[in-house]
Motif scaffolding. Structure first.
Motif, PDB file in Angstrom:
ATOM      1  N   ASP A  77      39.024  32.635  20.869  1.00 39.90           N
ATOM      2  CA  ASP A  77      40.355  32.398  21.433  1.00 39.90           C
ATOM      3  C   ASP A  77      40.721  33.490  22.444  1.00 39.90           C
ATOM      4  O   ASP A  77      41.286  33.206  23.517  1.00 39.90           O
ATOM      5  N   ARG A  78      40.409  34.738  22.093  1.00 35.21           N
ATOM      6  CA  ARG A  78      40.705  35.836  23.015  1.00 35.21           C
ATOM      7  C   ARG A  78      39.898  35.691  24.298  1.00 35.21           C
ATOM      8  O   ARG A  78      40.428  35.882  25.422  1.00 35.21           O
ATOM      9  N   ALA A  79      38.626  35.321  24.164  1.00 33.85           N
ATOM     10  CA  ALA A  79      37.777  35.147  25.343  1.00 33.85           C
ATOM     11  C   ALA A  79      38.276  33.990  26.200  1.00 33.85           C
ATOM     12  O   ALA A  79      38.259  34.061  27.443  1.00 33.85           O
ATOM     13  N   GLU A  80      38.736  32.921  25.573  1.00 28.82           N
ATOM     14  CA  GLU A  80      39.249  31.775  26.321  1.00 28.82           C
ATOM     15  C   GLU A  80      40.501  32.158  27.113  1.00 28.82           C
ATOM     16  O   GLU A  80      40.665  31.753  28.282  1.00 28.82           O
ATOM     17  N   ARG A  81      41.369  32.953  26.505  1.00 31.65           N
ATOM     18  CA  ARG A  81      42.569  33.391  27.232  1.00 31.65           C
ATOM     19  C   ARG A  81      42.193  34.286  28.414  1.00 31.65           C
ATOM     20  O   ARG A  81      42.777  34.180  29.511  1.00 31.65           O
ATOM     21  N   ASP A  82      41.198  35.143  28.213  1.00 32.52           N
ATOM     22  CA  ASP A  82      40.755  36.020  29.304  1.00 32.52           C
ATOM     23  C   ASP A  82      40.138  35.212  30.437  1.00 32.52           C
ATOM     24  O   ASP A  82      40.359  35.499  31.623  1.00 32.52           O
ATOM     25  N   ARG A  83      39.367  34.192  30.082  1.00 32.32           N
ATOM     26  CA  ARG A  83      38.770  33.357  31.139  1.00 32.32           C
ATOM     27  C   ARG A  83      39.844  32.634  31.937  1.00 32.32           C
ATOM     28  O   ARG A  83      39.745  32.487  33.170  1.00 32.32           O
ATOM     29  N   GLN A  84      40.839  32.154  31.233  1.00 29.27           N
ATOM     30  CA  GLN A  84      41.936  31.476  31.939  1.00 29.27           C
ATOM     31  C   GLN A  84      42.662  32.440  32.887  1.00 29.27           C
ATOM     32  O   GLN A  84      43.003  32.085  34.021  1.00 29.27           O
ATOM     33  N   ARG A  85      42.886  33.674  32.457  1.00 29.54           N
ATOM     34  CA  ARG A  85      43.533  34.661  33.311  1.00 29.54           C
ATOM     35  C   ARG A  85      42.650  35.010  34.499  1.00 29.54           C
ATOM     36  O   ARG A  85      43.122  35.171  35.628  1.00 29.54           O
ATOM     37  N   LEU A  86      41.330  35.082  34.197  1.00 33.20           N
ATOM     38  CA  LEU A  86      40.401  35.419  35.276  1.00 33.20           C
ATOM     39  C   LEU A  86      40.337  34.308  36.306  1.00 33.20           C
ATOM     40  O   LEU A  86      40.308  34.545  37.523  1.00 33.20           O
ATOM     41  N   GLN A  87      40.315  33.064  35.839  1.00 39.95           N
ATOM     42  CA  GLN A  87      40.277  31.921  36.753  1.00 39.95           C
ATOM     43  C   GLN A  87      41.578  31.812  37.559  1.00 39.95           C
ATOM     44  O   GLN A  87      41.571  31.404  38.721  1.00 39.95           O
ATOM     45  N   ALA A  88      42.684  32.169  36.914  1.00 41.06           N
ATOM     46  CA  ALA A  88      43.970  32.097  37.614  1.00 41.06           C
ATOM     47  C   ALA A  88      44.075  33.181  38.677  1.00 41.06           C
ATOM     48  O   ALA A  88      44.839  33.053  39.664  1.00 41.06           O
ATOM     49  N   GLY A  89      43.291  34.232  38.523  1.00 39.20           N
ATOM     50  CA  GLY A  89      43.277  35.303  39.517  1.00 39.20           C
ATOM     51  C   GLY A  89      44.537  36.122  39.539  1.00 39.20           C
ATOM     52  O   GLY A  89      44.825  36.801  40.544  1.00 39.20           O
ATOM     53  N   GLY A  91      46.887  39.211  38.825  1.00 36.14           N
ATOM     54  CA  GLY A  91      46.669  40.633  38.631  1.00 36.14           C
ATOM     55  C   GLY A  91      45.864  41.225  39.762  1.00 36.14           C
ATOM     56  O   GLY A  91      45.270  40.516  40.593  1.00 36.14           O
ATOM     57  N   ASN A  92      45.864  42.547  39.822  1.00 38.30           N
ATOM     58  CA  ASN A  92      45.110  43.216  40.882  1.00 38.30           C
ATOM     59  C   ASN A  92      43.633  43.253  40.540  1.00 38.30           C
ATOM     60  O   ASN A  92      43.204  42.834  39.456  1.00 38.30           O
ATOM     61  N   ALA A  93      42.851  43.795  41.450  1.00 36.01           N
ATOM     62  CA  ALA A  93      41.394  43.818  41.290  1.00 36.01           C
ATOM     63  C   ALA A  93      40.990  44.614  40.071  1.00 36.01           C
ATOM     64  O   ALA A  93      40.046  44.255  39.347  1.00 36.01           O
ATOM     65  N   LYS A  94      41.723  45.717  39.806  1.00 37.43           N
ATOM     66  CA  LYS A  94      41.388  46.543  38.648  1.00 37.43           C
ATOM     67  C   LYS A  94      41.620  45.778  37.348  1.00 37.43           C
ATOM     68  O   LYS A  94      40.814  45.851  36.408  1.00 37.43           O
ATOM     69  N   ASP A  95      42.721  45.021  37.299  1.00 35.84           N
ATOM     70  CA  ASP A  95      43.018  44.229  36.098  1.00 35.84           C
ATOM     71  C   ASP A  95      41.966  43.156  35.875  1.00 35.84           C
ATOM     72  O   ASP A  95      41.510  42.928  34.756  1.00 35.84           O
ATOM     73  N   LEU A  96      41.591  42.530  36.964  1.00 29.13           N
ATOM     74  CA  LEU A  96      40.583  41.458  36.861  1.00 29.13           C
ATOM     75  C   LEU A  96      39.233  42.025  36.426  1.00 29.13           C
ATOM     76  O   LEU A  96      38.500  41.397  35.656  1.00 29.13           O
ATOM     77  N   GLN A  97      38.940  43.230  36.955  1.00 31.10           N
ATOM     78  CA  GLN A  97      37.680  43.865  36.558  1.00 31.10           C
ATOM     79  C   GLN A  97      37.710  44.220  35.066  1.00 31.10           C
ATOM     80  O   GLN A  97      36.729  44.082  34.344  1.00 31.10           O
ATOM     81  N   GLY A  98      38.874  44.652  34.603  1.00 36.46           N
ATOM     82  CA  GLY A  98      39.019  44.985  33.194  1.00 36.46           C
ATOM     83  C   GLY A  98      38.849  43.744  32.315  1.00 36.46           C
ATOM     84  O   GLY A  98      38.259  43.810  31.230  1.00 36.46           O
ATOM     85  N   ILE A  99      39.401  42.628  32.802  1.00 35.55           N
ATOM     86  CA  ILE A  99      39.247  41.371  32.045  1.00 35.55           C
ATOM     87  C   ILE A  99      37.778  40.982  31.965  1.00 35.55           C
ATOM     88  O   ILE A  99      37.285  40.524  30.919  1.00 35.55           O
ATOM     89  N   GLN A 100      37.065  41.164  33.069  1.00 40.26           N
ATOM     90  CA  GLN A 100      35.648  40.817  33.103  1.00 40.26           C
ATOM     91  C   GLN A 100      34.862  41.668  32.105  1.00 40.26           C
ATOM     92  O   GLN A 100      34.007  41.170  31.373  1.00 40.26           O
TER      93      GLN A 100
END
Length: 245
Positions: A77-89, A91-100
């Protein structure tokens, strides 16, 4: 003591009936079903204990499996939420990198948890198989015990009925023999195992010893209704055509 010869002879029949009653009682107490049923009941008790332990183990593993499944699902579930946030783009680049990075970490964590879950599942299957095996064994033992118990009850009922018939014949014979003679017979039987014996070929049919000539002479001179006793074992001696007197 004196008693009609026919009453004395009835003692031999009484002795036969008493022997038959003792044999029937022995057969009833030593039925093979008794021993087999005891074995089966012990096996049933042991298997019930085994089944209880197996069920307890199975329940424990099932709880462990539910927890392992919940842990895996939490990571998914946590990974699915992170993927959705990553796909939505968002946040800044640092946040996205942290999600990755977190997704990569979650993937590793999921692998570990799924491996652990698989191990628990295997133990759950083994525990379930132990429960099934114990249940099957218990059903088999219980079924056989019921059959043996039914056989024992039937055999016991038959022997009890036979004993009742012999006892009824004995009661009728006791009335014919008379209380005085029966009382003496019973007193001797309680001490020697049998109260009367035939006198055959100058031997006591109870102790199998040959009578002395003096005793034989005394018995020859005794009246027909005199109750004779073996000097060796004390049993009532019943004259027969083969007594040798």
């Amino acid at each position: 003591m004196r008693a009609d010869p026919s009453r004395q002879r009835s003692l031999l029949e009484l002795q036969t009936l008493d022997t038959t009653l003792a044999q029937l009682g022995h057969r009833q107490s030593t039925l093979p079903e008794h021993a087999r049923l005891a074995e089966l009941e012990a096996a049933v008790s042991a298997t019930e204990s085994t089944l209880l332990l197996a069920r307890t183990e199975h329940e424990d593993v099932q709880r462990e499996l539910r927890k392992a499944d919940a842990d895996v699902q939490l990571v998914r579930d946590r990974a699915e939420r992170d993927r959705q946030r990553l796909q939505a783009g968002t946040g800044n680049a640092k946040d996205l990198q942290g999600i990755q990075h977190e997704l990569e970490s979650l993937a590793r964590r999921q692998d570990v948890l799924e491996e652990a879950e698989l191990e628990v599942m295997e133990r759950a299957e083994a525990a379930e198989e132990q429960v099934r095996a114990a249940e099957q064994e218990l059903a088999t033992l219980t079924g056989e015990a019921e059959q043996v118990r039914a056989g024992r009850d039937a055999a016991t009922a038959d022997l009890t009925a036979q004993s009742a018939r012999v006892a009824a014949d004995r009661d009728r014979l006791v009335e014919v023999t008379g209380p005085d003679l029966v009382a003496l017979y019973e007193k001797i039987r309680a001490r020697s195992g049998s109260g009367a014996a035939p006198l055959v070929a100058r031997r006591c049919g109870g102790c199998q010893l040959e009578l002395h000539s003096v005793d034989l002479g005394r018995m020859r001179a005794a009246d027909e209704d005199e109750v004779l006793r073996c000097e060796e074992c004390g049993r009532i001696l019943v004259r027969t055509e083969e007594s040798g007197l």
